[in-house]
Enzyme design. Structure first.
Site, PDB file in Angstrom:
ATOM      1  N   HIS A  67       0.875  -1.180   0.000  1.00 28.20           N
ATOM      2  CA  HIS A  67       0.000   0.000   0.000  1.00 28.20           C
ATOM      3  C   HIS A  67       0.914   1.233   0.000  1.00 28.20           C
ATOM      4  CE1 HIS A  67      -2.751   2.974   1.792  1.00 28.20           C
ATOM      5  NE2 HIS A  67      -3.753   2.178   1.473  1.00 28.20           N
ATOM      6  N   ASP A 115       3.110  -4.166   8.164  1.00 27.24           N
ATOM      7  CA  ASP A 115       1.847  -3.469   7.905  1.00 27.24           C
ATOM      8  C   ASP A 115       0.729  -4.461   8.225  1.00 27.24           C
ATOM      9  OD1 ASP A 115      -0.414  -2.328   6.940  1.00 27.24           O
ATOM     10  OD2 ASP A 115       0.431  -1.749   4.998  1.00 27.24           O
ATOM     11  N   GLN A 156      -4.448  -4.873   7.368  1.00 25.49           N
ATOM     12  CA  GLN A 156      -5.428  -5.856   6.889  1.00 25.49           C
ATOM     13  C   GLN A 156      -5.308  -7.182   7.643  1.00 25.49           C
ATOM     14  OE1 GLN A 156      -7.863  -5.091   4.952  1.00 25.49           O
ATOM     15  NE2 GLN A 156      -7.174  -3.249   3.899  1.00 25.49           N
ATOM     16  N   LYS A 208     -10.569   0.088  10.342  1.00 26.34           N
ATOM     17  CA  LYS A 208     -10.766  -1.153   9.584  1.00 26.34           C
ATOM     18  C   LYS A 208     -11.149  -2.313  10.496  1.00 26.34           C
ATOM     19  CE  LYS A 208      -7.315   0.175   6.149  1.00 26.34           C
ATOM     20  NZ  LYS A 208      -8.020   0.442   4.909  1.00 26.34           N
ATOM     21  N   CYS A 211      -4.849   2.339  -3.598  1.00 29.18           N
ATOM     22  CA  CYS A 211      -3.568   2.825  -3.043  1.00 29.18           C
ATOM     23  C   CYS A 211      -2.443   1.816  -3.246  1.00 29.18           C
ATOM     24  CB  CYS A 211      -3.701   3.170  -1.570  1.00 29.18           C
ATOM     25  SG  CYS A 211      -4.798   4.542  -1.259  1.00 29.18           S
TER      26      CYS A 211
HETATM   27  N1  PMP Z   1      -1.869  -0.698   4.593  1.00 26.32           N
HETATM   28  C1  PMP Z   1      -2.850  -1.431   4.068  1.00 26.32           C
HETATM   29  C2  PMP Z   1      -2.547  -2.845   3.654  1.00 26.32           C
HETATM   30  C3  PMP Z   1      -4.119  -0.893   3.902  1.00 26.32           C
HETATM   31  O1  PMP Z   1      -5.090  -1.632   3.366  1.00 26.32           O
HETATM   32  C4  PMP Z   1      -4.348   0.448   4.303  1.00 26.32           C
HETATM   33  C5  PMP Z   1      -5.711   1.095   4.130  1.00 26.32           C
HETATM   34  N2  PMP Z   1      -6.271   0.899   2.866  1.00 26.32           N
HETATM   35  C6  PMP Z   1      -3.291   1.156   4.860  1.00 26.32           C
HETATM   36  C7  PMP Z   1      -2.068   0.561   4.997  1.00 26.32           C
HETATM   37  C8  PMP Z   1      -3.440   2.579   5.293  1.00 26.32           C
HETATM   38  O2  PMP Z   1      -4.383   2.724   6.289  1.00 26.32           O
HETATM   39  P1  PMP Z   1      -4.845   4.168   6.719  1.00 26.32           P
HETATM   40  O3  PMP Z   1      -5.367   4.839   5.491  1.00 26.32           O
HETATM   41  O4  PMP Z   1      -5.908   3.933   7.735  1.00 26.32           O
HETATM   42  O5  PMP Z   1      -3.647   4.856   7.261  1.00 26.32           O
END
Ligand code: PMP
Length: 408
Positions: free
Chosen positions: A123, A200, A203, A226, A365
């Site tokens: 991401h 990270d 998820q 999430k 993203c």
């Molecule tokens: N890493 C992953 C794998 C994600 O899916 C996301 C959110 N789509 C993020 C990081 C970033 O999360 P946030 O926008 O809440 O900072």
């Protein structure tokens, strides 16, 4: 026995109509999850009954707010089995956790010639902060590639991880492929060359048991929104020694011990990294979310999601021209990103919305991931604790309607 229909009654929004007379089918939890009443009520109770700033006041409301705020930290810490609540730092979201580490740890530990290892499926939150750091320090970014099936290609890992690697930061679960990466194995391999690791878990933590003592990363990041909690709050977990050594990220109130006009000294962990008035209601909301998920049981959560993902992948394979990207169900979390030949992902999402079905369309993203596949976008359905087989059936019907509209 997991009772999905009972779980659904915990979420007020699931009885809201997407359009007049059209029930909502929410298949976008990977972007942001819905909130159970317990979370909404906990935040309401704070604002209605004991709203005050934390850590400062001597009065009753402030003491209650502080107890609720720090009590939530203890439960969140226990939820990921952190050895000590002081290793749970509150940040705005996972993105801020990466930026905090890149700024504070990165700018003191990374220099020209060093290597930072990432993967091609990250991401942007786990890519752009390191790009900024590399630009500033002269370090080099390297990437573990992914294979056609959306799993990591680890054949060259012993070369990619070497004595120049200072950091290996990777996702535990891909938000596009759904791939569950072998996090423990990757952390162990990184440790062999002395590299610091960051996971990270945006998820992962919402969907499966995550035990930081078992996994043993140096840093791990996740977002509240999430995992049934509110927006505006996330967690950076870190190894105690590393966090102790790191300089503050932001300066201001609460993160200091003593301030003179000439200089300042820093507060203990975790407050050293929590400058200014924190997101009090949001932390209390995340505490309630963790209580809610714990009471469901994360093993049951994972089992339900595996069941529904298997069901969905099987059902989607019947839709002509549809291709789900990513690995086989056994290696996959609850997301199905797909293309439908002849239909643009944005049109798919718009037509599904007419049937009340919420999916996401775009690059999620993860532009480099899509670029490697020769795609600019995919549509993505994602599943959570309240997803039913009937909802998956509606998705399939909706997609068949898309095929009719486009005469595919
Ligand atoms: N890493 C992953 C794998 C994600 O899916 C996301 C959110 N789509 C993020 C990081 C970033 O999360 P946030 O926008 O809440 O900072």
């Amino acid at each position: 026995m997991y009772d999905v229909n009972k779980v659904r009654t915990d979420f007020p929004i699931l009885s809201v109509e997407a359009h007049p007379g059209v029930p909502l089918v929410y298949l976008d939890s990977a972007a942001s999850s819905q909130k159970p009443a317990a979370v909404i009520d906990a935040m309401n109770a704070y604002y209605r009954g004991y709203n005050a700033n934390v850590h400062r006041g001597i009065h009753r409301l402030s003491e209650d707010a502080t107890n609720a705020y720090e009590g939530a930290r203890q439960r969140i810490s226990k939820f990921i089995n952190s050895p000590d609540p002081c290793q749970v730092i509150f940040v705005r979201n996972a993105t801020e956790a990466f930026n905090l580490v890149a700024y504070s740890w990165g700018r003191t530990n990374i220099s020209a010639g060093d290597e930072i290892l990432l993967t091609e499926m990250e991401h942007h939150a786990n890519l752009v902060p390191w790009q900024l750091l590399a630009e500033e320090t002269g370090a080099t970014l390297r990437f573990v590639p992914f294979l056609e099936d959306g799993t990591l290609d680890l054949s060259d890992l012993s070369n990619l991880l070497n004595e120049r690697t200072k950091l290996f930061s990777f996702t535990a679960v891909s938000n596009v492929f759904g791939t569950i990466n072998p996090a423990k194995q990757l952390i162990e391999a990184a440790r062999e060359v002395g590299a610091v690791t960051m996971v990270d878990a945006a998820q992962a933590v919402p969907h499966m048991p995550v035990d930081v003592q078992e996994l043993d990363p140096d840093f791990l990041a996740f977002s509240s929104h999430k995992m049934c909690g509110p927006t505006g709050i996330g967690v950076l977990y870190g190894g105690r020694d590393l966090l102790e050594e790191m300089p503050p990220f932001m300066g201001g109130g609460d993160m200091i011990r003593r301030v003179t006009l000439e200089g300042s000294t820093w507060n203990d962990l975790p407050w050293k990294f929590e400058a200014g008035t924190p997101s009090i209601a949001e932390v209390i909301g995340l505490g309630a979310a963790v209580d809610y998920l714990s009471q469901l049981g994360m093993d049951q959560v994972l089992e339900h999601e595996q069941f529904i993902t298997n069901y969905a992948l099987e059902a989607l394979s019947e839709v002509k021209g549809l291709k789900v990207i990513g690995p086989a169900p056994s290696q996959k979390g609850g997301v199905a990103a797909f293309t439908l030949e002849g239909a643009h992902p944005h049109d798919i999402a718009e037509l599904l919305d007419e049937s009340g079905i919420a999916v996401r369309a775009g690059h999620h993203c993860a532009m480099p991931l899509h670029h490697k596949l020769g795609l600019t976008a995919t549509a993505r359905a994602s599943f959570y604790i309240h997803t039913t087989t009937e909802e998956v059936d509606k998705l399939v019907q909706g997609l068949n309607r898309v095929r009719q509209v486009f005469r595919l």
